[in-house]
Design a protein around this motif. Structure first.
Motif, PDB file in Angstrom:
ATOM      1  N   ALA A  33       7.398   6.337 -18.108  1.00  0.00           N
ATOM      2  CA  ALA A  33       7.941   6.632 -19.125  1.00  0.00           C
ATOM      3  C   ALA A  33       8.834   5.485 -19.794  1.00  0.00           C
ATOM      4  CB  ALA A  33       9.190   7.573 -19.043  1.00  0.00           C
ATOM      5  N   LYS A  34       8.747   4.292 -19.141  1.00  0.00           N
ATOM      6  CA  LYS A  34       9.380   2.825 -19.643  1.00  0.00           C
ATOM      7  C   LYS A  34       8.479   2.009 -19.971  1.00  0.00           C
ATOM      8  CE  LYS A  34      13.580   3.658 -16.892  1.00  0.00           C
ATOM      9  NZ  LYS A  34      14.532   3.918 -17.871  1.00  0.00           N
ATOM     10  N   GLY A  35       6.982   2.564 -19.828  1.00  0.00           N
ATOM     11  CA  GLY A  35       6.100   1.756 -20.497  1.00  0.00           C
ATOM     12  C   GLY A  35       5.325   0.844 -19.467  1.00  0.00           C
ATOM     13  N   TYR A  36       5.513   1.160 -17.934  1.00  0.00           N
ATOM     14  CA  TYR A  36       4.883   0.450 -17.013  1.00  0.00           C
ATOM     15  C   TYR A  36       3.809   1.474 -16.342  1.00  0.00           C
ATOM     16  CZ  TYR A  36       8.320  -2.883 -17.921  1.00  0.00           C
ATOM     17  OH  TYR A  36       9.396  -3.972 -18.486  1.00  0.00           O
ATOM     18  N   ALA A  37       2.669   0.931 -15.918  1.00  0.00           N
ATOM     19  CA  ALA A  37       1.590   1.629 -14.997  1.00  0.00           C
ATOM     20  C   ALA A  37       1.754   1.589 -13.649  1.00  0.00           C
ATOM     21  CB  ALA A  37       0.361   1.257 -15.778  1.00  0.00           C
ATOM     22  N   TRP A  38       2.757   1.211 -13.143  1.00  0.00           N
ATOM     23  CA  TRP A  38       2.707   1.081 -11.509  1.00  0.00           C
ATOM     24  C   TRP A  38       2.980   2.146 -10.846  1.00  0.00           C
ATOM     25  CZ3 TRP A  38       6.799  -2.519 -13.771  1.00  0.00           C
ATOM     26  CH2 TRP A  38       6.659  -3.818 -14.147  1.00  0.00           C
ATOM     27  N   SER A  39       2.376   2.382  -9.545  1.00  0.00           N
ATOM     28  CA  SER A  39       2.528   3.681  -8.946  1.00  0.00           C
ATOM     29  C   SER A  39       3.651   3.688  -7.734  1.00  0.00           C
ATOM     30  CB  SER A  39       1.008   3.987  -8.263  1.00  0.00           C
ATOM     31  OG  SER A  39       0.597   3.111  -7.561  1.00  0.00           O
ATOM     32  N   LEU A  77       8.259   9.216  -4.765  1.00  0.00           N
ATOM     33  CA  LEU A  77       7.440   8.276  -5.094  1.00  0.00           C
ATOM     34  C   LEU A  77       6.945   8.958  -6.391  1.00  0.00           C
ATOM     35  CD1 LEU A  77       6.435   5.466  -4.638  1.00  0.00           C
ATOM     36  CD2 LEU A  77       4.472   6.328  -3.608  1.00  0.00           C
ATOM     37  N   LYS A  78       6.626   9.932  -6.312  1.00  0.00           N
ATOM     38  CA  LYS A  78       5.824  10.655  -7.652  1.00  0.00           C
ATOM     39  C   LYS A  78       6.847  10.626  -8.907  1.00  0.00           C
ATOM     40  CE  LYS A  78       3.185  14.129  -7.038  1.00  0.00           C
ATOM     41  NZ  LYS A  78       2.972  15.569  -6.637  1.00  0.00           N
ATOM     42  N   ARG A  79       8.118  10.929  -8.363  1.00  0.00           N
ATOM     43  CA  ARG A  79       9.125  11.106  -9.546  1.00  0.00           C
ATOM     44  C   ARG A  79       9.417   9.390  -9.999  1.00  0.00           C
ATOM     45  NH1 ARG A  79      11.849  14.449  -5.702  1.00  0.00           N
ATOM     46  NH2 ARG A  79      13.294  12.402  -5.212  1.00  0.00           N
ATOM     47  N   TRP A  80       9.272   8.559  -9.207  1.00  0.00           N
ATOM     48  CA  TRP A  80       9.672   7.201  -9.519  1.00  0.00           C
ATOM     49  C   TRP A  80       8.503   6.826 -10.533  1.00  0.00           C
ATOM     50  CZ3 TRP A  80       6.858   2.778  -9.496  1.00  0.00           C
ATOM     51  CH2 TRP A  80       7.946   1.510  -9.663  1.00  0.00           C
ATOM     52  N   ALA A  81       7.289   7.113 -10.207  1.00  0.00           N
ATOM     53  CA  ALA A  81       6.013   6.659 -10.957  1.00  0.00           C
ATOM     54  C   ALA A  81       5.957   7.239 -12.412  1.00  0.00           C
ATOM     55  CB  ALA A  81       4.737   7.173  -9.995  1.00  0.00           C
ATOM     56  N   GLN A  82       6.492   8.620 -12.402  1.00  0.00           N
ATOM     57  CA  GLN A  82       6.706   8.915 -13.615  1.00  0.00           C
ATOM     58  C   GLN A  82       7.771   8.495 -14.463  1.00  0.00           C
ATOM     59  OE1 GLN A  82       7.479  13.213 -12.405  1.00  0.00           O
ATOM     60  NE2 GLN A  82       5.210  13.658 -12.365  1.00  0.00           N
ATOM     61  N   CYS A  83       8.815   8.157 -13.873  1.00  0.00           N
ATOM     62  CA  CYS A  83       9.802   7.539 -14.639  1.00  0.00           C
ATOM     63  C   CYS A  83       9.380   6.197 -15.292  1.00  0.00           C
ATOM     64  CB  CYS A  83      11.100   7.489 -13.524  1.00  0.00           C
ATOM     65  SG  CYS A  83      12.515   6.287 -14.185  1.00  0.00           S
ATOM     66  N   ILE A  84       8.706   5.257 -14.359  1.00  0.00           N
ATOM     67  CA  ILE A  84       8.394   4.070 -14.512  1.00  0.00           C
ATOM     68  C   ILE A  84       7.385   4.163 -15.720  1.00  0.00           C
ATOM     69  CG2 ILE A  84       6.637   3.449 -13.183  1.00  0.00           C
ATOM     70  CD1 ILE A  84       9.554   1.103 -14.083  1.00  0.00           C
ATOM     71  N   ALA A 107       0.872  -1.245   0.085  1.00  0.00           N
ATOM     72  CA  ALA A 107       0.008   0.043   0.185  1.00  0.00           C
ATOM     73  C   ALA A 107       0.943   1.193  -0.032  1.00  0.00           C
ATOM     74  CB  ALA A 107      -0.900   0.042   1.081  1.00  0.00           C
ATOM     75  N   TRP A 108       1.912   1.222  -0.717  1.00  0.00           N
ATOM     76  CA  TRP A 108       2.876   2.218  -0.361  1.00  0.00           C
ATOM     77  C   TRP A 108       2.827   3.578  -1.535  1.00  0.00           C
ATOM     78  CZ3 TRP A 108       8.017  -0.584   0.687  1.00  0.00           C
ATOM     79  CH2 TRP A 108       8.017  -0.836   2.018  1.00  0.00           C
ATOM     80  N   GLY A 109       1.350   3.505  -1.511  1.00  0.00           N
ATOM     81  CA  GLY A 109       1.070   4.838  -2.298  1.00  0.00           C
ATOM     82  C   GLY A 109       0.766   5.519  -1.108  1.00  0.00           C
ATOM     83  N   VAL A 133      14.937  -4.320 -13.979  1.00  0.00           N
ATOM     84  CA  VAL A 133      15.806  -3.659 -14.230  1.00  0.00           C
ATOM     85  C   VAL A 133      15.498  -1.947 -14.668  1.00  0.00           C
ATOM     86  CG1 VAL A 133      17.446  -2.769 -16.230  1.00  0.00           C
ATOM     87  CG2 VAL A 133      17.308  -5.008 -15.118  1.00  0.00           C
ATOM     88  N   ALA A 134      14.154  -1.751 -15.000  1.00  0.00           N
ATOM     89  CA  ALA A 134      13.436  -0.425 -15.080  1.00  0.00           C
ATOM     90  C   ALA A 134      13.067   0.056 -13.845  1.00  0.00           C
ATOM     91  CB  ALA A 134      12.197  -0.726 -15.977  1.00  0.00           C
ATOM     92  N   ALA A 135      12.662  -0.698 -12.861  1.00  0.00           N
ATOM     93  CA  ALA A 135      12.429  -0.273 -11.516  1.00  0.00           C
ATOM     94  C   ALA A 135      13.644   0.112 -11.017  1.00  0.00           C
ATOM     95  CB  ALA A 135      11.558  -1.433 -10.786  1.00  0.00           C
ATOM     96  N   ALA A 136      14.738  -0.520 -10.860  1.00  0.00           N
ATOM     97  CA  ALA A 136      15.977  -0.029 -10.154  1.00  0.00           C
ATOM     98  C   ALA A 136      16.671   1.069 -10.904  1.00  0.00           C
ATOM     99  CB  ALA A 136      16.917  -1.298 -10.527  1.00  0.00           C
TER     100      ALA A 136
END
Length: 322
Positions: free
Chosen positions: A231-237, A222-229, A12-14, A264-267
């Motif tokens: 941009a790599k084609g994933y919808a995770w928050s 967390l917002k920056r991470w979600a924006q980055c992911i 639940a780490w939103g 790798v994208a998440a890292a």
């Protein structure tokens, strides 16, 4: 155990809708699976907690995994002995060790090299220390199941209980007349004192997690991470969402190319946005503040453990000689 509860928090780490209230009760003394806890909201701090804020003394010695295993084994032996007196079989729950965690959870992956080798790892897995008594209990009649619960937890009308306010807010309670309480009382000398210290110390980590995930700095990272992911084609928050997406592998231990690419994208997003660095800094700050505020309980917890080590040796030796 701590690992299971932190994993739940990770899912639940939103931004949570309210403050997290978790009763950590496991690993030693009283197991998570079997503790009968009562949680109620908005209880005032106890005199012990207020005194803790004024205490600065430190107990220097840290227990080893061997010490934790010793104490756990002795507590299980004492619990089994008590349950036999009540006419029930009790099999010791396997010791899984004191879990080691990062600032929030193993969901956070900041190393691309690690992600290539392990994907999202084995973070989202069932605990290995499952209660071997579950099957036995499930085959008891309803009346015997109730009797088993009263014998183990001591929760029944008219039986004494102990309660303490936890750092997140709310109150955790436990029966003072069951086999769990008896075992802890024999091992640590005083069940009430042990329960207070154990419960407070066990809840410091989730309390600090709650502070972290409610902080503006974490929200921004967390917002920056979600924006980055994205941009790599994933919808995770969140990293938890990414890990959970791959928690059920068709073959245990097998890494699919899709999981490796996602990990790798998440890292890369983690290292690029500073998510782990931010949470580590915040968690260390909040944890230090909480430990200072509850220093009295922290000291009592360690002292009671150290004093219980020779008792545990005696309990185990006596059990071997029976």
């Amino acid at each position: 155990m701590l690992s299971a509860l932190l994993a739940i928090l990770g899912g639940a780490w939103g931004k949570p809708k309210g403050r997290i209230i978790v009763a950590i009760v496991g690993a030693l003394g009283v197991s998570v699976a079997s503790l009968a806890a009562i949680i109620s909201p908005k209880s005032p701090a106890t005199p012990r907690q207020m005194a803790a804020a004024r205490t600065t003394s430190i107990v220097p010695h840290q227990l080893t995994q061997t010490d934790y295993r010793l104490l756990y084994r002795a507590e299980q032996i004492l619990t089994a002995s008590c349950m036999r007196r009540h006419g029930f079989r009790y099999l010791p729950i396997p010791f899984s060790g004191q879990a080691q965690h990062g600032p929030l959870s193993s969901y956070f992956i900041s190393s691309v090299t690690w992600a290539r080798r392990n994907g999202f790892g084995e973070q989202v897995r069932a605990e290995t220390n499952a209660d071997p008594n579950s099957t036995f209990i499930s085959h008891l009649s309803p009346g015997r199941q109730n009797a088993y619960g009263v014998a183990m937890y001591g929760l029944a009308l008219g039986l004494p209980t102990v309660q303490i306010a936890i750092p997140q807010g709310g109150v955790v309670g436990h029966g003072a007349d069951g086999c769990q309480a008896e075992a802890a009382g024999k091992l640590y000398g005083n069940f009430r004192e042990w329960f207070d210290a154990y419960t407070i110390v066990g809840n410091l980590k989730p309390a600090s997690v709650g502070e972290v995930i409610n902080s503006p700095q974490y929200e921004e990272a967390l917002k920056r991470w979600a924006q980055c992911i994205r941009a790599k084609g994933y919808a995770w928050s969140s990293p938890a969402g990414a890990a959970v997406a791959f928690q059920r592998r068709s073959t245990p231990g097998h890494l699919s190319p899709a999981e490796i690419r996602a990990a790798v994208a998440a890292a890369r997003c983690d290292s690029g946005t500073g998510l782990t660095a931010t949470t580590s800094r915040l968690a260390a700050s909040y944890a230090s503040s909480l430990r200072k505020h509850y220093q009295l309980e922290v000291n009592a917890y360690r002292r009671l453990q150290l004093e219980a080590i020779p008792v545990a040796h005696s309990v185990i030796l006596s059990d071997r000689n029976d």
